[in-house]
Motif scaffolding. Structure first.
Motif, PDB file in Angstrom:
ATOM      1  N   ARG A  34       0.831  -1.209   0.000  1.00 24.42           N
ATOM      2  CA  ARG A  34       0.000   0.000   0.000  1.00 24.42           C
ATOM      3  C   ARG A  34       0.864   1.257   0.000  1.00 24.42           C
ATOM      4  NH1 ARG A  34      -4.927  -1.552   0.426  1.00 24.42           N
ATOM      5  NH2 ARG A  34      -5.472  -3.449   1.520  1.00 24.42           N
ATOM      6  N   TYR A  35       0.330   2.299  -0.636  1.00 24.61           N
ATOM      7  CA  TYR A  35       0.960   3.617  -0.646  1.00 24.61           C
ATOM      8  C   TYR A  35       2.437   3.567  -1.020  1.00 24.61           C
ATOM      9  CZ  TYR A  35      -3.435   4.850   1.407  1.00 24.61           C
ATOM     10  OH  TYR A  35      -4.778   5.004   1.623  1.00 24.61           O
ATOM     11  N   ARG A  36       2.693   2.893  -2.119  1.00 23.54           N
ATOM     12  CA  ARG A  36       4.068   2.732  -2.598  1.00 23.54           C
ATOM     13  C   ARG A  36       4.633   4.035  -3.177  1.00 23.54           C
ATOM     14  NH1 ARG A  36       6.497  -1.948  -3.113  1.00 23.54           N
ATOM     15  NH2 ARG A  36       7.553  -1.183  -4.958  1.00 23.54           N
ATOM     16  N   TYR A  37       3.791   5.008  -3.427  1.00 22.04           N
ATOM     17  CA  TYR A  37       4.232   6.245  -4.053  1.00 22.04           C
ATOM     18  C   TYR A  37       4.611   7.325  -3.043  1.00 22.04           C
ATOM     19  CZ  TYR A  37      -0.788   6.322  -3.370  1.00 22.04           C
ATOM     20  OH  TYR A  37      -2.040   6.165  -2.833  1.00 22.04           O
ATOM     21  N   VAL A  38       4.571   7.024  -1.750  1.00 20.51           N
ATOM     22  CA  VAL A  38       5.017   7.981  -0.736  1.00 20.51           C
ATOM     23  C   VAL A  38       6.355   7.515  -0.162  1.00 20.51           C
ATOM     24  CG1 VAL A  38       2.704   8.773  -0.131  1.00 20.51           C
ATOM     25  CG2 VAL A  38       3.720   6.871   1.129  1.00 20.51           C
ATOM     26  N   TYR A  49      11.290   1.875  17.052  1.00 23.10           N
ATOM     27  CA  TYR A  49      11.293   2.609  15.795  1.00 23.10           C
ATOM     28  C   TYR A  49       9.884   3.097  15.465  1.00 23.10           C
ATOM     29  CZ  TYR A  49      15.445  -0.183  15.930  1.00 23.10           C
ATOM     30  OH  TYR A  49      16.603  -0.764  16.360  1.00 23.10           O
ATOM     31  N   LEU A  50       9.794   4.318  14.991  1.00 26.81           N
ATOM     32  CA  LEU A  50       8.531   4.925  14.589  1.00 26.81           C
ATOM     33  C   LEU A  50       8.546   5.098  13.081  1.00 26.81           C
ATOM     34  CD1 LEU A  50       5.848   6.476  15.182  1.00 26.81           C
ATOM     35  CD2 LEU A  50       7.271   8.532  15.398  1.00 26.81           C
ATOM     36  N   ILE A  51       7.473   4.669  12.428  1.00 27.40           N
ATOM     37  CA  ILE A  51       7.343   4.851  10.981  1.00 27.40           C
ATOM     38  C   ILE A  51       6.287   5.921  10.747  1.00 27.40           C
ATOM     39  CG2 ILE A  51       6.753   3.776   8.781  1.00 27.40           C
ATOM     40  CD1 ILE A  51       7.645   1.098  10.100  1.00 27.40           C
ATOM     41  N   GLU A  52       6.679   6.949  10.010  1.00 28.93           N
ATOM     42  CA  GLU A  52       5.796   8.045   9.647  1.00 28.93           C
ATOM     43  C   GLU A  52       5.724   8.132   8.129  1.00 28.93           C
ATOM     44  OE1 GLU A  52       6.870  11.378  12.975  1.00 28.93           O
ATOM     45  OE2 GLU A  52       8.133  11.305  11.189  1.00 28.93           O
ATOM     46  N   SER A  53       4.622   8.703   7.637  1.00 28.70           N
ATOM     47  CA  SER A  53       4.475   8.843   6.193  1.00 28.70           C
ATOM     48  C   SER A  53       3.524   9.992   5.869  1.00 28.70           C
ATOM     49  CB  SER A  53       3.909   7.544   5.618  1.00 28.70           C
ATOM     50  OG  SER A  53       3.774   7.642   4.218  1.00 28.70           O
ATOM     51  N   PRO A  54       3.708  10.623   4.718  1.00 30.07           N
ATOM     52  CA  PRO A  54       2.709  11.585   4.274  1.00 30.07           C
ATOM     53  C   PRO A  54       1.357  10.879   4.101  1.00 30.07           C
ATOM     54  CG  PRO A  54       4.708  11.795   2.978  1.00 30.07           C
ATOM     55  CD  PRO A  54       4.845  10.543   3.805  1.00 30.07           C
ATOM     56  N   SER A 113      -3.316  -6.202   4.926  1.00 34.28           N
ATOM     57  CA  SER A 113      -4.530  -6.499   4.159  1.00 34.28           C
ATOM     58  C   SER A 113      -5.777  -5.762   4.676  1.00 34.28           C
ATOM     59  CB  SER A 113      -4.780  -7.999   4.122  1.00 34.28           C
ATOM     60  OG  SER A 113      -4.931  -8.495   5.427  1.00 34.28           O
ATOM     61  N   GLU A 114      -5.784  -5.386   5.942  1.00 33.95           N
ATOM     62  CA  GLU A 114      -6.955  -4.706   6.531  1.00 33.95           C
ATOM     63  C   GLU A 114      -6.784  -3.187   6.579  1.00 33.95           C
ATOM     64  OE1 GLU A 114      -8.271  -6.517  10.188  1.00 33.95           O
ATOM     65  OE2 GLU A 114      -7.441  -8.437   9.536  1.00 33.95           O
ATOM     66  N   ARG A 115      -5.688  -2.682   6.028  1.00 27.80           N
ATOM     67  CA  ARG A 115      -5.404  -1.237   6.015  1.00 27.80           C
ATOM     68  C   ARG A 115      -5.416  -0.629   7.415  1.00 27.80           C
ATOM     69  NH1 ARG A 115      -8.799   2.179   2.188  1.00 27.80           N
ATOM     70  NH2 ARG A 115      -7.303   3.673   2.961  1.00 27.80           N
ATOM     71  N   LEU A 116      -4.771  -1.328   8.341  1.00 25.83           N
ATOM     72  CA  LEU A 116      -4.688  -0.823   9.704  1.00 25.83           C
ATOM     73  C   LEU A 116      -3.500   0.121   9.901  1.00 25.83           C
ATOM     74  CD1 LEU A 116      -5.468  -4.143  11.596  1.00 25.83           C
ATOM     75  CD2 LEU A 116      -7.009  -2.230  11.145  1.00 25.83           C
ATOM     76  N   PHE A 117      -2.501  -0.013   9.052  1.00 28.99           N
ATOM     77  CA  PHE A 117      -1.309   0.808   9.170  1.00 28.99           C
ATOM     78  C   PHE A 117      -1.271   1.882   8.096  1.00 28.99           C
ATOM     79  CE2 PHE A 117      -0.329  -3.354  10.936  1.00 28.99           C
ATOM     80  CZ  PHE A 117       0.084  -2.998  12.202  1.00 28.99           C
ATOM     81  N   TRP A 118      -1.250   1.431   6.840  1.00 27.03           N
ATOM     82  CA  TRP A 118      -1.194   2.349   5.702  1.00 27.03           C
ATOM     83  C   TRP A 118      -2.616   2.779   5.374  1.00 27.03           C
ATOM     84  CZ3 TRP A 118       3.666   3.675   4.974  1.00 27.03           C
ATOM     85  CH2 TRP A 118       4.658   2.764   5.343  1.00 27.03           C
ATOM     86  N   GLN A 119      -3.068   3.840   6.029  1.00 26.16           N
ATOM     87  CA  GLN A 119      -4.458   4.292   5.889  1.00 26.16           C
ATOM     88  C   GLN A 119      -4.539   5.440   4.919  1.00 26.16           C
ATOM     89  OE1 GLN A 119      -6.377   4.763   9.720  1.00 26.16           O
ATOM     90  NE2 GLN A 119      -4.932   3.337  10.610  1.00 26.16           N
TER      91      GLN A 119
END
Length: 119
Positions: A34-38, A49-54, A113-119
């Motif tokens: 998911r969200y491979r373009y960010v 470790y903390l993962i952040e994304s636009p 698969s449930e979009r719990l992280f990459w929302q």
């Protein structure tokens, strides 16, 4: 979340976070579905470790700002990795799963698969 008791390595340094595992996580999440373009960032925090994304979907942040994706914490006492997801409504971290190996954590994070992280 309570701060974990960190296992001390050679020279008295904390086992986690460390630059080697931060880079491993950074490389691993390039294979996410998911969200491979960010371009997410992996930051070190106490015990993990903390993962952040636009937020390109604008589901969480209508402005498209940076949001928390996941928190990966190493529990030195039980020698397990804990994967947390962010409840953006309550702004609280929720334990999602525990794993023996870091690659199992990143595999789960990449699948999402449930979009719990990459929302």
């Amino acid at each position: 979340m309570n701060a974990a008791v960190l296992r001390r390595g050679v020279g008295g340094l904390a086992a986690h976070p460390n630059e080697f595992d931060r880079k491993r996580i950074e490389r691993a999440i390039r294979s996410r579905k998911r969200y491979r373009y960010v371009s997410p960032r992996v930051k070190t925090v106490t015990g993990g470790y903390l993962i952040e994304s636009p937020c390109c979907s604008r589901n969480i942040d209508p402005e498209g700002g940076t949001i928390d994706v996941a928190l990966i914490h190493y529990d030195a006492q039980s020698a397990i990795w804990q994967l947390f997801r962010k409840d953006h409504v309550t702004k609280a971290w929720e334990l999602h799963s525990v794993h023996q190996r870091l690659d199992a954590v990143t595999n789960e994070l990449n699948e999402d698969s449930e979009r719990l992280f990459w929302q």
